[in-house]
Design a protein around this motif. Structure first.
Motif, PDB file in Angstrom:
ATOM      1  N   TYR A   6     -14.951  -6.398 -12.497  1.00  0.00           N
ATOM      2  CA  TYR A   6     -15.823  -7.029 -13.200  1.00  0.00           C
ATOM      3  C   TYR A   6     -16.978  -7.662 -12.228  1.00  0.00           C
ATOM      4  O   TYR A   6     -16.296  -8.232 -11.077  1.00  0.00           O
ATOM      5  N   ASP A   7     -18.337  -7.390 -12.446  1.00  0.00           N
ATOM      6  CA  ASP A   7     -19.206  -7.674 -11.534  1.00  0.00           C
ATOM      7  C   ASP A   7     -18.931  -7.127 -10.025  1.00  0.00           C
ATOM      8  O   ASP A   7     -19.076  -7.735  -9.047  1.00  0.00           O
ATOM      9  N   GLY A   8     -18.255  -5.878 -10.210  1.00  0.00           N
ATOM     10  CA  GLY A   8     -18.149  -5.083  -8.841  1.00  0.00           C
ATOM     11  C   GLY A   8     -16.808  -5.469  -8.034  1.00  0.00           C
ATOM     12  O   GLY A   8     -16.446  -4.683  -7.134  1.00  0.00           O
ATOM     13  N   ILE A   9     -15.966  -6.240  -8.904  1.00  0.00           N
ATOM     14  CA  ILE A   9     -14.632  -6.788  -8.206  1.00  0.00           C
ATOM     15  C   ILE A   9     -13.567  -5.950  -8.734  1.00  0.00           C
ATOM     16  O   ILE A   9     -13.303  -6.333 -10.176  1.00  0.00           O
ATOM     17  N   ALA A  10     -12.707  -5.244  -8.408  1.00  0.00           N
ATOM     18  CA  ALA A  10     -11.576  -4.530  -8.834  1.00  0.00           C
ATOM     19  C   ALA A  10     -10.383  -5.601  -9.181  1.00  0.00           C
ATOM     20  O   ALA A  10     -10.012  -6.200  -8.139  1.00  0.00           O
ATOM     21  N   PHE A  11      -9.965  -5.750 -10.362  1.00  0.00           N
ATOM     22  CA  PHE A  11      -8.818  -6.681 -10.564  1.00  0.00           C
ATOM     23  C   PHE A  11      -7.773  -6.006 -11.236  1.00  0.00           C
ATOM     24  O   PHE A  11      -7.767  -4.999 -11.825  1.00  0.00           O
ATOM     25  N   GLY A  12      -6.392  -6.683 -11.014  1.00  0.00           N
ATOM     26  CA  GLY A  12      -5.179  -6.091 -11.965  1.00  0.00           C
ATOM     27  C   GLY A  12      -4.015  -6.936 -11.225  1.00  0.00           C
ATOM     28  O   GLY A  12      -4.108  -7.582 -10.301  1.00  0.00           O
ATOM     29  N   ASP A  13      -2.951  -6.282 -11.778  1.00  0.00           N
ATOM     30  CA  ASP A  13      -1.732  -7.251 -11.559  1.00  0.00           C
ATOM     31  C   ASP A  13      -1.363  -7.096 -10.049  1.00  0.00           C
ATOM     32  O   ASP A  13      -1.831  -5.995  -9.447  1.00  0.00           O
ATOM     33  N   ALA A  14      -0.553  -7.645  -9.417  1.00  0.00           N
ATOM     34  CA  ALA A  14      -0.179  -7.637  -8.180  1.00  0.00           C
ATOM     35  C   ALA A  14       1.055  -6.778  -7.973  1.00  0.00           C
ATOM     36  O   ALA A  14       1.417  -6.217  -7.099  1.00  0.00           O
ATOM     37  N   ASN A  15       1.875  -6.532  -8.957  1.00  0.00           N
ATOM     38  CA  ASN A  15       2.966  -5.813  -9.032  1.00  0.00           C
ATOM     39  C   ASN A  15       2.741  -4.258  -9.188  1.00  0.00           C
ATOM     40  O   ASN A  15       3.400  -3.457  -8.790  1.00  0.00           O
ATOM     41  N   ASP A  16       1.755  -4.052  -9.915  1.00  0.00           N
ATOM     42  CA  ASP A  16       1.011  -2.840 -10.029  1.00  0.00           C
ATOM     43  C   ASP A  16      -0.305  -2.890 -10.443  1.00  0.00           C
ATOM     44  O   ASP A  16      -1.072  -3.843 -10.158  1.00  0.00           O
TER      45      ASP A  16
END
Length: 752
Positions: A132-142
Motif C-alpha cells: 500500500y503506497d509502496g509499503i509491503a504489509f502482512g501478518d507477522a507469523n507468515d
C-alpha cells in the motif's frame, strides 16, 4: 444504520449546505488524473505508469491495461473502473478480480468480515506481496493478509497487479510470486466534499464521507484529504453479519520547491460473526453435506445459546492502523531522494466454538440430554458443555525504506534499502463456554492440565539492500540489471506448543506441552535483469529473468518438535518471462509467457495431530496471459483478457490446490461523460480443491453497473453475480465453501 453513522452523514451534508462562500467560485471540478503521487515498491511514480498505459481511448476505458514501458506483465486498474464497476462495499479482492490470472472470490457478501481471498497464477495469498503506497504489509507469523482488516475499497485509488518478482527495489518478504500494489486516493488541489450512501442485498449499508481541502495558499499549498467509511451487512450466510469502520487522513505539504512531505494514517475497525475452526478450506469455514441437506446452503450460525453455533460463541473483532511519513527531495543534478518511515498495527481477538460440523439442537432425551452435539471421539460420546477457545493474533511492525536515484545520462542508478522490525503474540486458549472457565481436559489439542493449545510470542528483524542500473544504450532500449541482499532473523521466546505423542509399548501416548526457544536467520542474494525494447513508440517487447524469496512462517521455528521439515530452508523462485505491449488508434493489446521454478515449497499439514509444515520440494508454474481492448466508437469499448495457468508440485506430480487452470474475462464499457455503464463476465477454470482429490468445475460470474452523473448528484445501480450461480469454490473433505450469490447495490453520491 447506527445513530453515530446517521449523525456523521447529516453533519457532512450540513457542511456542504453551509459553505457557499468556499464554493461560490467553484464549479464541479474538472476530471483529474485519478492516481496518487505515491511511489510503488520499485520507486516508480504510479502517475507515470498510468500516463504510459493510457495512450488512447481504448486504453483509457479498459478495466486492465499495461504500460508501454513495463518490464514484467502487469495490469493497471484505475480509480475510474473501481468507482464504476466494483462493489461500493468491497475491498482489494473485489478490485483485482478482473485481471488475468487472478482468482478473487467471496462467500458471504456485504463487504464485512474476512471472507474473501485472491490467488494469482496459482500462487496463494501469502506467496506474493501486497503493498500500500509502496509499503509491503502482512501478518507477522507468515505473509498472509486479511482483506477487510486494513483497506476497504474507498481507501484504494489505483491498483497494479504485477505478475512477477519485480525489480531489485521491490521490497517485501514475498516477491516469490509477484505483487498486488494498492495506492491511496489522490489528494486534490481543489476543494470538494462528497457523501456516498449505498444500500444493497443482505441488508448491506455503506456510507462514505470524503473532504478535500484543496491546496491552501496560506499554508504554502498544503492540502488534506480526510474520509470515513461506515458499513454494515447481515451477509448471505445465516447470522454471519458484521460492521466496519474506517477513518483515513492524507496530508501533502510542499516544503519549498524541491521537497514534499506526505503524512498518512488509516484506522480500521471490524466486528463480525464467523466460526473459526474449519481452517481446512481456503477461507477457513464452510458447511458439511449433512448441514446443507438439513438447513440449506446458507447455514452458518444461529441464536441458540445451548448450541455451539451460537453467534455469541463465534465472533471476531479486529482493530488495525496503517501510518507513514514520506519525504521526497529533488536534490538537483539528476539526484532524487525518498524516505518512507512507516508503522502498522493489527489486533485480532477471536472467540470460537470448537466445532462447526455438528447439526443443530441438543438431544432432548437419553444420556446426552441438554448437551452440545460436539463429539470429540467422532460420535460415541458428546460433551456436556460448549467447548470453545479464545484466539489472539496481535502484532506491530515498523520500518523505513530509503531510495536514492541518480540520472547519469546513459542511465539511472537506483540504490537503497529497508529495515523492518516486528513484535507479535499469538495464542489459542481453550475455554468451557458454558461455565466460562478454562478447559484443561486436554481433549481439544492441549496437554492435560493446561488450556494452552499454543502460545507464540515472536519477533523479527530484517534488512534489504538493493541496487540496479537502468542502462539506456539506445533511446528506445533499456536494460536493467540489479541485485538485492535480504537478511531476515525470526526469534521465538518461551513459546508453548503441545506435541501429540503416539502410543508405543507401555507408553499410552497423549498430548505433552513443551516450551520452545529458537531463532532462525535467512539470508539470500537475489539477482534481477529486465529489458524493454520499443520497436515503435506504441509497440514494445520486454523480457525478465529474476529470482524471488519467501520467508518461512513462525511455525517452522516454534513448532519444530511437531514435525516441521526443513525449518531453515527458505522458499525461492526463478522467473523467466517475455511479453509485448501494443497500443494504437482504437486498440490496446498485450500478452506474455512465463515460466517459474520454485524450490523448498512449504505446505501446511497436520502431522501426528499437530499443525506443521512439510517441504514438498520443487514446484513449477508456467502459462500464457493476454489482455486487450478496442474502442468501438459512440462511447463503447469492448475488452477481453485471459490466461492459461499451470501450477504443479513436481515432486508429487500433482497440481497445487486452489489453482485454477485458466481464467478469462470479457465485457463492454460505455462512457458518455454523464452516462456510464459496464458489463463483464469473469470465468474461473477448473481447480483442485483443498482436499487434494476433488476437482471443482469452471464457473462464471456476470457483473453489471449503470450510473448517471448530474454534476452535483450521481446515481449508480450495480449488480454482481447476476445469474446467482452458487458453485463450490473449495472443499476440504468435510466442509464446502460456496460462491456468494447475487448482490444488487444502489448508490447516491452528493458532491460539492
Amino acid at each position: 444504520m447506527t445513530r453515530f453513522t446517521a449523525l456523521s452523514c447529516c453533519s457532512v451534508l450540513a457542511v456542504i449546505m453551509a459553505t457557499p462562500a468556499l464554493a461560490a467560485d467553484a464549479a464541479p471540478a474538472a476530471a483529474k488524473t485519478d492516481v496518487s503521487t505515491s511511489t510503488g515498491t520499485e520507486g516508480t511514480d504510479v502517475r507515470q505508469i498510468v500516463v504510459t498505459a493510457e495512450r488512447n481511448r481504448a486504453a483509457t476505458d479498459a478495466p486492465t491495461k499495461a504500460s508501454i514501458l513495463e518490464t514484467q506483465p502487469e495490469s493497471l486498474i484505475t480509480h475510474k473502473f473501481i468507482e464504476q464497476s466494483t462493489p461500493e462495499s468491497g475491498d482489494y479482492t473485489t478490485i483485482v478480480s478482473i485481471a488475468p490470472s487472478v482468482n478473487s472470490f467471496g462467500a458471504n457478501g456485504g463487504g464485512v468480515g474476512d471472507v474473501g481471498s485472491a490467488t494469482m497464477r496459482g500462487f496463494q495469498d501469502g506467496q506474493f506481496n501486497i503493498t500500500y503506497d509502496g509499503i509491503a504489509f502482512g501478518d507477522a507469523n507468515d505473509t498472509t493478509h486479511h482483506p477487510a482488516a486494513f483497506f476497504p475499497s474507498s481507501t484504494i485509488g489505483t491498483a497494479v497487479v504485477d505478475r512477477g518478482p519485480g525489480a531489485a527495489g521491490d521490497m517485501g518478504q514475498a516477491n516469490f510470486g509477484g505483487a498486488l500494489h494498492l495506492f491511496s486516493p489522490v489528494v486534490s488541489d481543489s476543494f470538494g466534499v462528497s457523501q456516498k450512501v449505498t444500500f444493497g442485498t443482505f441488508n448491506t449499508e455503506s456510507f462514505v464521507t470524503t473532504l478535500q481541502t484543496g491546496a491552501i495558499k496560506e499554508l504554502g499549498g498544503a492540502k488534506l484529504l480526510v474520509s470515513g467509511d461506515f458499513r454494515s451487512s447481515d451477509g448471505q450466510l445465516n447470522n454471519m453479519g458484521g460492521i466496519g469502520r474506517n477513518f483515513l487522513a492524507k496530508l501533502v505539504v510542499p516544503i519549498g520547491n524541491d521537497i514534499t512531505l506526505t503524512a498518512f494514517s488509516s484506522i480500521n475497525h471490524i466486528r463480525y460473526n464467523q466460526t473459526d475452526n474449519t481452517s481446512g478450506t481456503i477461507l477457513g469455514f464452510g458447511i458439511t453435506p449433512q448441514q446443507q441437506a438439513a438447513y440449506g446452503i446458507n447455514f452458518a450460525l444461529n441464536t441458540d445459546p445451548t448450541d455451539e453455533h451460537f453467534v455469541g460463541y463465534n465472533y471476531v473483532t479486529k482493530n488495525t492502523s496503517f501510518n507513514y511519513l514520506n519525504l521526497k527531495w529533488d536534490a538537483g543534478h539528476g539526484i532524487t531522494v525518498e524516505d518512507h518511515l512507516y508503522y502498522y498495527y493489527y489486533d485480532n481477538q477471536t472467540v470460537s466454538a470448537q466445532s462447526a460440523a455438528d447439526l443443530l439442537n441438543p438431544p432432548t432425551s437419553g444420556p446426552n440430554v441438554g448437551t452440545s452435539y460436539y463429539s470429540p471421539d467422532g460420535g460415541t460420546t458428546f460433551t456436556s458443555d460448549i467447548a470453545g477457545y479464545l484466539k489472539q493474533n496481535k502484532y506491530d511492525t515498523y520500518g523505513n525504506i530509503l531510495r536514492v536515484n541518480a540520472d547519469l545520462g546513459i542511465g539511472t542508478l537506483r540504490a537503497g534499502g529497508l529495515y523492518e522490525h516486528s513484535n507479535a503474540t499469538r495464542y489459542i486458549y481453550n475455554y468451557d463456554f458454558t461455565n466460562n472457565t478454562p478447559d484443561t481436559s486436554g481433549t481439544y489439542g492441549t496437554a492435560p492440565g493446561s488450556n494452552v493449545e499454543y502460545y507464540e510470542p515472536s519477533s523479527w528483524n530484517q534488512y534489504q539492500l538493493f541496487a540496479d542500473f537502468e542502462w539506456r544504450p539506445l533511446h528506445n532500449l533499456t536494460i536493467t540489471p540489479g541485485i538485492k541482499q535480504l537478511h531476515f532473523t525470526r526469534n521465538v521466546d518461551n513459546a508453548q506448543e503441545y506435541i501429540a505423542v503416539p502410543a508405543s509399548g507401555n507408553n499410552p501416548g497423549g498430548n505433552t506441552l513443551v516450551t520452545q526457544n529458537g531463532s532462525r536467520t535467512y539470508s539470500k542474494t537475489m539477482w534481477f535483469i529486465t529489458a524493454n525494447y520499443r520497436v515503435q513508440p506504441n509497440w514494445s517487447f520486454y523480457a525478465q529473468a529474476a529470482t524471488g524469496f519467501l520467508v518461512p512462517p513462525v511455525k517452522t521455528v516454534a513448532a519444530v518438535a511437531n514435525g516441521t521439515v526443513s525449518p531453515t530452508a527458505p522458499q525461492t523462485t526463478t522467473t523467466y518471462q517475455i511479453g509485448s505491449v501494443y497500443t494504437a488508434g482504437n486498440l490496446t493489446l498485450d500478452g506474455d509467457f512465463y515460466h517459474i521454478d520454485a524450490n523448498n515449497v512449504l505446505v501446511a499439514s497436520k502431522h501426528s495431530g499437530c499443525f506443521c509444515y512439510l517441504n514438498t520440494g520443487q514446484g513449477r508454474y508456467y502459462g500464457w496471459e493476454a489482455q486487450g481492448a478496442y474502442h468501438l466508437g459512440y462511447g463503447f469499448t469492448a475488452f477481453a483478457n485471459g490466461s492459461i495457468n499451470i501450477a504443479r508440485d513436481i515432486g508429487n506430480g500433482v497440481d497445487y490446490t486452489n489453482s485454477p487452470k485458466r481464467t478469462a474475462a470479457f465485457g463492454l464499457i460505455y462512457d458518455d461523460h454523464h452516462f456510464q455503464a459496464s458489463v463483464s463476465d469473469k470465468i474461473i477454470g477448473p481447480q483442485l480443491a483443498s482436499d487434494g482429490a476433488t476437482f471443482l468445475n469452471s464457473y462464471a460470474t456476470v457483473d453489471a453497473s449503470v450510473s448517471y452523473d448530474l454534476g452535483r448528484v450521481k446515481f449508480k445501480l450495480a449488480g454482481f453475480n447476476l445469474s446467482n450461480k452458487r458453485p463450490p469454490i473449495d472443499f476440504d473433505g468435510t466442509f464446502s465453501v460456496y460462491q456468494v450469490g447475487r448482490q444488487i447495490q444502489g448508490t447516491i453520491q452528493v458532491k460539492y
